[in-house]
Every structure is written in structure tokens, then in C-alpha cells.
Scaffold this active site. Structure first.
Site, PDB file in Angstrom:
ATOM      1  CG  ASP A 143      -1.880  -1.079   1.302  1.00  0.00           C
ATOM      2  OD1 ASP A 143      -2.119  -1.695   0.243  1.00  0.00           O
ATOM      3  OD2 ASP A 143      -2.402  -1.361   2.394  1.00  0.00           O
TER       4      ASP A 143
HETATM    5  P1  NAP Z   1       0.889  -3.960   3.134  1.00  0.00           P
HETATM    6  O1  NAP Z   1       0.233  -2.993   2.235  1.00  0.00           O
HETATM    7  O2  NAP Z   1       0.057  -4.575   4.204  1.00  0.00           O
HETATM    8  O3  NAP Z   1       1.524  -5.088   2.209  1.00  0.00           O
HETATM    9  C1  NAP Z   1       2.359  -6.051   2.717  1.00  0.00           C
HETATM   10  C2  NAP Z   1       2.693  -7.016   1.596  1.00  0.00           C
HETATM   11  O4  NAP Z   1       3.658  -7.917   2.113  1.00  0.00           O
HETATM   12  C3  NAP Z   1       1.516  -7.838   1.129  1.00  0.00           C
HETATM   13  O5  NAP Z   1       1.042  -7.396  -0.107  1.00  0.00           O
HETATM   14  C4  NAP Z   1       2.060  -9.281   1.097  1.00  0.00           C
HETATM   15  O6  NAP Z   1       1.920  -9.792  -0.239  1.00  0.00           O
HETATM   16  C5  NAP Z   1       3.531  -9.114   1.424  1.00  0.00           C
HETATM   17  N1  NAP Z   1       4.008 -10.184   2.300  1.00  0.00           N
HETATM   18  C6  NAP Z   1       3.426 -10.714   3.381  1.00  0.00           C
HETATM   19  N2  NAP Z   1       4.192 -11.682   3.902  1.00  0.00           N
HETATM   20  C7  NAP Z   1       5.301 -11.756   3.118  1.00  0.00           C
HETATM   21  C8  NAP Z   1       6.450 -12.558   3.136  1.00  0.00           C
HETATM   22  N3  NAP Z   1       6.646 -13.518   4.059  1.00  0.00           N
HETATM   23  N4  NAP Z   1       7.390 -12.358   2.183  1.00  0.00           N
HETATM   24  C9  NAP Z   1       7.208 -11.422   1.218  1.00  0.00           C
HETATM   25  N5  NAP Z   1       6.124 -10.627   1.159  1.00  0.00           N
HETATM   26  C10 NAP Z   1       5.182 -10.794   2.096  1.00  0.00           C
HETATM   27  O7  NAP Z   1       2.158  -3.341   3.871  1.00  0.00           O
HETATM   28  P2  NAP Z   1       2.805  -1.887   3.811  1.00  0.00           P
HETATM   29  O8  NAP Z   1       3.081  -1.479   2.407  1.00  0.00           O
HETATM   30  O9  NAP Z   1       3.902  -1.926   4.804  1.00  0.00           O
HETATM   31  O10 NAP Z   1       1.653  -0.914   4.282  1.00  0.00           O
HETATM   32  C11 NAP Z   1       1.216  -0.868   5.616  1.00  0.00           C
HETATM   33  C12 NAP Z   1      -0.286  -0.810   5.651  1.00  0.00           C
HETATM   34  O11 NAP Z   1      -0.697  -0.944   7.015  1.00  0.00           O
HETATM   35  C13 NAP Z   1      -0.809   0.519   5.118  1.00  0.00           C
HETATM   36  O12 NAP Z   1      -2.012   0.317   4.423  1.00  0.00           O
HETATM   37  C14 NAP Z   1      -1.070   1.289   6.411  1.00  0.00           C
HETATM   38  O13 NAP Z   1      -2.076   2.259   6.245  1.00  0.00           O
HETATM   39  C15 NAP Z   1      -1.508   0.168   7.336  1.00  0.00           C
HETATM   40  N6  NAP Z   1      -1.358   0.515   8.750  1.00  0.00           N
HETATM   41  C16 NAP Z   1      -0.145   0.814   9.238  1.00  0.00           C
HETATM   42  C17 NAP Z   1      -0.032   1.224  10.543  1.00  0.00           C
HETATM   43  C18 NAP Z   1       1.284   1.617  11.118  1.00  0.00           C
HETATM   44  O14 NAP Z   1       1.286   2.264  12.159  1.00  0.00           O
HETATM   45  N7  NAP Z   1       2.381   1.252  10.489  1.00  0.00           N
HETATM   46  C19 NAP Z   1      -1.138   1.278  11.374  1.00  0.00           C
HETATM   47  C20 NAP Z   1      -2.364   0.926  10.832  1.00  0.00           C
HETATM   48  C21 NAP Z   1      -2.447   0.542   9.540  1.00  0.00           C
HETATM   49  P3  NAP Z   1       1.889 -11.385  -0.476  1.00  0.00           P
HETATM   50  O15 NAP Z   1       0.808 -11.917   0.376  1.00  0.00           O
HETATM   51  O16 NAP Z   1       1.648 -11.503  -1.927  1.00  0.00           O
HETATM   52  O17 NAP Z   1       3.243 -11.887  -0.073  1.00  0.00           O
END
Ligand code: NAP
Length: 465
Positions: free
Chosen positions: A389
Site C-alpha cells: 500500500d
Molecule cells: P501492506 O500494504 O500490508 O503489504 C504487505 C505485503 O507484504 C503484502 O502485499 C504481502 O503480499 C507481502 N508479504 C506478506 N508476507 C510476506 C512474506 N513472508 N514475504 C514477502 N512478502 C510478504 O504493507 P505496507 O506497504 O507496509 O503498508 C502498511 C499498511 O498498514 C498501510 O495500508 C497502512 O495504512 C496500514 N497501517 C499501518 C499502521 C502503522 O502504524 N504502520 C497502522 C495501521 C495501519 P503477499 O501476500 O503476496 O506476499
């Protein structure tokens, strides 16, 4: 004798207060964060030690029993995986809030019917906030832990906010009655019971994945109820510590909302999280280009600048140490490697900073989103490791996207984009990522740790020749 005991108690509290302030200050930068944790720990030991010196404590046996039980629960809680920290934090808030509610209830029954008006007001605030934080935090933890008995989806119905506000207002009305006449024992218990129900009602409309922001807000509520308890118990230390924690939790929630482009009122009044399903329907059958570890290693080895963007997948795979090896080997080859850090990458604020620091990646190589974005168009390779994301260009261009307006890392502007993830599955927001279909994007399908390991092996093999 008594005077000197009081003196030592006051000194303990004064130093503890100063240490809490310093702790928060130091925690705000990676270079001083460890010192911040230490200052907070020493402050807490002094606060507990000072309290144990109070002459009101005539028998320490029960205190020791409580300390042993608390430690037995606390130690395993502290050893959970980093990705489980949000739900672990929620459980801690639940304990704190439960404690505040019980102390408030005990104080009411000890002092009723002669509770001064100001004390009764803060006592009511204490148990209302404490009660709703207790149950709210438990529901939040259960959702994040994906426990079967609780739906992950937001549970919503028509007029939900009005119902919630009406129930909350009823606790305020009872509080006013109690301020005017503090002899109504049953009414007090009804107020506590309703606040417990409010906690559940406020949290069920929120999707499990959106919970970290809410947990930060619940942190703020728990701390404010502790500050209210400080007024009731006449403890300056509790007032200061509660106010510090309450305001920092609130500021953190606001920062997280901004970074995710959420409206703060949406968080306060619940009912967000439904957005996660939209956008999926438009998923098209498009082709992507994939590459092997050998090809990826070849491209990385030939680059002069690389920006690595870590995300939730790197955390789940615990790939940070392998990423450190990749950083080392590329740096040795003269490649300029930086890390692009998005404020909400992962599942809690600072998640990536903590993981990369754990792997001893130099802090100066970690560049915040606003600073790295201007460098990306001049960068040879953007290597995305388990992030999704936070790299989705739809946030900039697609007004119908649920994440439209969320600031992102502009990795699509790099000369070559490489994405390590296991499949085409979406990330946290549940939406497709147009980045994967760009001509210059190569998908590196596999587990983050395994794939980075294979690239490192290839690069070491190459450098041996
Ligand atoms: P993300 O959008 O959740 O994407 C993570 C990606 O990691 C997934 O598409 C998944 O694809 C891949 N993945 C999972 N396990 C894996 C593995 N073992 N090896 C390789 N890839 C793997 O993560 P992000 O880009 O870090 O974004 C964070 C999200 O969390 C945002 O939408 C944000 O708004 C939200 N959020 C963050 C917080 C905070 O404080 N950080 C708080 C609330 C919400 P596959 O399944 O295809 O592998």
C-alpha cells in the site's frame, strides 16, 4: 521519621516525573530511543519504589503477591513477535484501564456518600474512560489477533453513531446525578456497566486491520483515566504521567491518521474500515513481468543507486538481517543504498525503523518519505521488500481508490522497480496495486527472507569471480 520518609517519596516522584519527560523526548529519535526506554524503566522503578514507601501500606504481602503475578504475566507478554506488538499493547491498555476502573470503584465506595463535587466529577471521568478502554482494548486485541469468536469485518448498522453517542451520553447524565448526590451506589455501578458496553460498541464497527490507530487512541483514553485517578488519589506523579501518556497517544493517533489519510473524526466515531473491500472489483486481468534471483542480482549489482523500501512483508518474514547482508554487499560494490521509510509501513509507527535498527543498518541510511521522494526519479532501482500500500500510485491518481490522498513513496518514478512478495495478493488496504503492471516493474515472487537470501548468494558468487 515520617517526615524523612515523605521526603524520600517526594524525591522519588520528582525524579520519576523528570525521567518520564526525558524518556518521551529521547524516544522520538532512533539514535536516543534506547536511552529513552532505559529512562522510562528507571522512572517506573522509582515510581513503584516511592509508592511502596508510603506509610499507608501496612502489609506488603499482597503487594508482593501482585508483583509476582504481574511479572509472570508481563514477561511472556514482552516476548511476543514484533508484528504482534499492536495487540500486545492493547492487552496492556486493557490491564491498565481495568486497574483504574477498579481503583475508582473502590474509592467511590470508601468515600460515598460524602464525595466532594470535584472529586466525584474526576472519579466519574476515571471510571467511564477506564471502563470503555478496558472492553474496547480487549475487543481491539481480539480482532488484531484474528480470534475466531470475533468478526474481523467492521460490524455496522444504521444509526450506529447516534446509538453509541446516546449510550455514552447516558453515562454522562448519571455522572452529573452522582456529582449532585454521591449516595447512589447502584447508579454508580450502572454507570460502570454502561461504560463497559460502550467500549464494545465503539470498537466493533472498526475493521481488524485498522485497529493500530484505534489502539493508539485507546492508549490516550487509558492514560487520561489514569490522570483523573491522580486527582482522586491526590497523586501528582499519576497526573503528570497520565497527561504525558494521554497527549502523546493522542498526537500519535493524529500522525497515523494523517499518514493514512484518515479523517480523525472517523476514528473517534468508529465505522471506518469498510473501505477495505472497495476497489477490488475493478481488478483486471493484466500481465506482470517476473524475474529470478539471478536476474535481480544482476540488475542490483549493475546499479549505482538503490532505494530499498521495506514493508509489512519484511517484518512478517523477519528478513531484516538478510536485508542487512544485501546492504553490505551492495555498498561494498560501491552502490549507493538508501532505505525509504514510510511512516505507516508495517503495522505500527516506527515499525521499519525498529527492525532495521535491530539489524544494525546505519541510521543515516534510513530516509523519511518526504526526503527520499525527490531522489527517487534519479534512482536506478527501487527494491520493494514486502511493502504494498505504501507504494501504491493509485493513492496519487485514482480518486475512487480507498487510499486516495494517502502520501506514498513514489517508487514508480525510479528507473527500474523490483517488488519482492509472494503473490499478487493485496496488502492491508485490500486493493490492487497498479505499480505491478508498469513496464519497468519486475515482480520477484517469493518469501522476502528467502528471496533476499538468494540475491545475496548470487551477488557473493558474482563478486567471487
Ligand atoms: P501492506 O500494504 O500490508 O503489504 C504487505 C505485503 O507484504 C503484502 O502485499 C504481502 O503480499 C507481502 N508479504 C506478506 N508476507 C510476506 C512474506 N513472508 N514475504 C514477502 N512478502 C510478504 O504493507 P505496507 O506497504 O507496509 O503498508 C502498511 C499498511 O498498514 C498501510 O495500508 C497502512 O495504512 C496500514 N497501517 C499501518 C499502521 C502503522 O502504524 N504502520 C497502522 C495501521 C495501519 P503477499 O501476500 O503476496 O506476499
Amino acid at each position: 521519621m515520617t517526615l524523612s520518609a515523605n521526603f524520600y517519596i517526594e524525591i522519588c516522584y520528582l525524579i520519576a516525573t523528570a525521567l518520564f519527560v526525558l524518556s518521551l523526548m529521547w524516544l522520538s529519535a532512533p539514535t536516543t530511543a534506547r536511552r529513552g526506554v532505559l529512562a522510562g524503566e528507571i522512572g517506573m522503578i522509582l515510581a513503584v519504589g516511592g509508592t511502596l514507601l508510603e506509610k499507608g501500606i501496612i502489609d506488603l504481602h499482597w503487594v508482593i503477591v501482585a508483583l509476582v503475578i504481574g511479572s509472570l504475566i508481563g514477561i511472556p507478554l514482552g516476548l511476543v513477535q514484533m508484528t504482534a506488538v499492536p495487540q500486545r499493547t492493547a492487552v496492556s491498555h486493557a490491564f491498565g484501564a481495568c486497574c483504574v476502573t477498579l481503583v475508582g470503584t473502590a474509592e467511590f465506595f470508601l468515600r460515598s456518600p460524602n464525595v466532594p463535587k470535584f472529586t466525584m466529577s474526576v472519579l466519574s471521568l476515571e471510571v467511564i474512560l477506564g471502563g470503555l478502554t478496558f472492553t474496547g482494548s480487549l475487543i481491539a486485541a481480539a480482532k488484531l489477533q484474528e480470534l475466531k469468536f470475533i468478526p474481523q469485518r467492521p460490524v455496522t448498522y444504521k444509526g450506529q453513531n447516534i446509538v453509541n453517542l446516546a449510550i455514552l451520553a447516558s453515562t454522562v447524565i448519571i455522572a452529573v446525578i452522582l456529582v449532585l448526590d454521591s449516595s447512589h451506589h447502584i447508579l454508580f455501578l450502572v454507570m460502570v456497566a454502561i461504560s463497559l458496553v460502550v467500549g464494545v460498541m465503539l470498537i466493533i464497527p472498526i475493521g481488524g486491520a485498522d485497529m493500530p490507530t484505534v489502539i493508539s487512541l485507546l492508549n490516550s483514553y487509558a492514560a487520561l483515566s489514569a490522570a483523573a485517578m491522580g486527582f482522586v488519589l491526590n497523586s501528582k506523579l499519576l497526573i503528570v504521567a497520565g497527561a504525558l501518556d494521554g497527549s502523546s497517544g493522542f498526537i500519535l493517533s493524529v500522525i497515523m491518521c494523517k499518514a493514512m489519510n484518515r479523517s480523525f473524526t472517523n476514528v473517534l466515531f468508529g465505522a471506518f474500515g469498510q473501505v477495505q473491500t472497495s476497489g477490488k472489483a475493478e481488478k483486471e486481468e493484466r500481465t506482470v513481468r517476473s524475474a529470478s534471483p539471478e536476474e535481480a542480482a544482476g540488475i542490483l549489482g549493475a546499479a549505482s543507486s538503490v532505494v530499498i523500501v521495506p514493508g509489512y512483508g519484511m517484518a512478517v518474514a523477519q528478513a531484516q538481517h538478510k536485508v542487512r547482508e544485501l546492504y553490505d554487499i551492495l555498498s561494498k560494490k560501491g552502490v549507493d543504498v538508501k532505505f525509504g521509510i514510510h511512516p505507516v509501513a508495517g503495522r505500527m509507527p516506527g515499525h521499519m525503523n525498529v527492525l532495521l535498527a535491530e539489524a544494525d543498518i546505519p541510521y543515516e541510511r534510513l530516509v523519511e518519505m518526504e526526503d527520499i521522494n525527490s531522489d527517487i526519479p534519479q534512482t536506478d532501482v527501487a527494491l520493494i521488500i514486502g511493502a504494498n500500500d505504501v507504494t501504491n500510485p493509485a493513492a496519487r491518481t485514482d480518486t475512487s481508490s480507498p487510499i486516495y490522498g494517502m502520501p506514498i513513496l513514489d517508487v514508480d518514478k525510479a528507473r527500474t522497480v523490483m517488488v519482492i512478495k509472494r503473490s499478487m495478493n493485496p496488502g492491508f488496504a485490500g486493493i490492487d496495486n497498479p505499480l505491478y503492471y508498469l513496464d519497468r516493474t519486475l515482480m520477484l515472487f517469493g518469501d522476502a527472507k528467502g528471496f533476499v537470501n538468494d540475491i545475496v548468494r548470487e551477488l557473493s558468487g558474482n563478486s567471487a569471480h
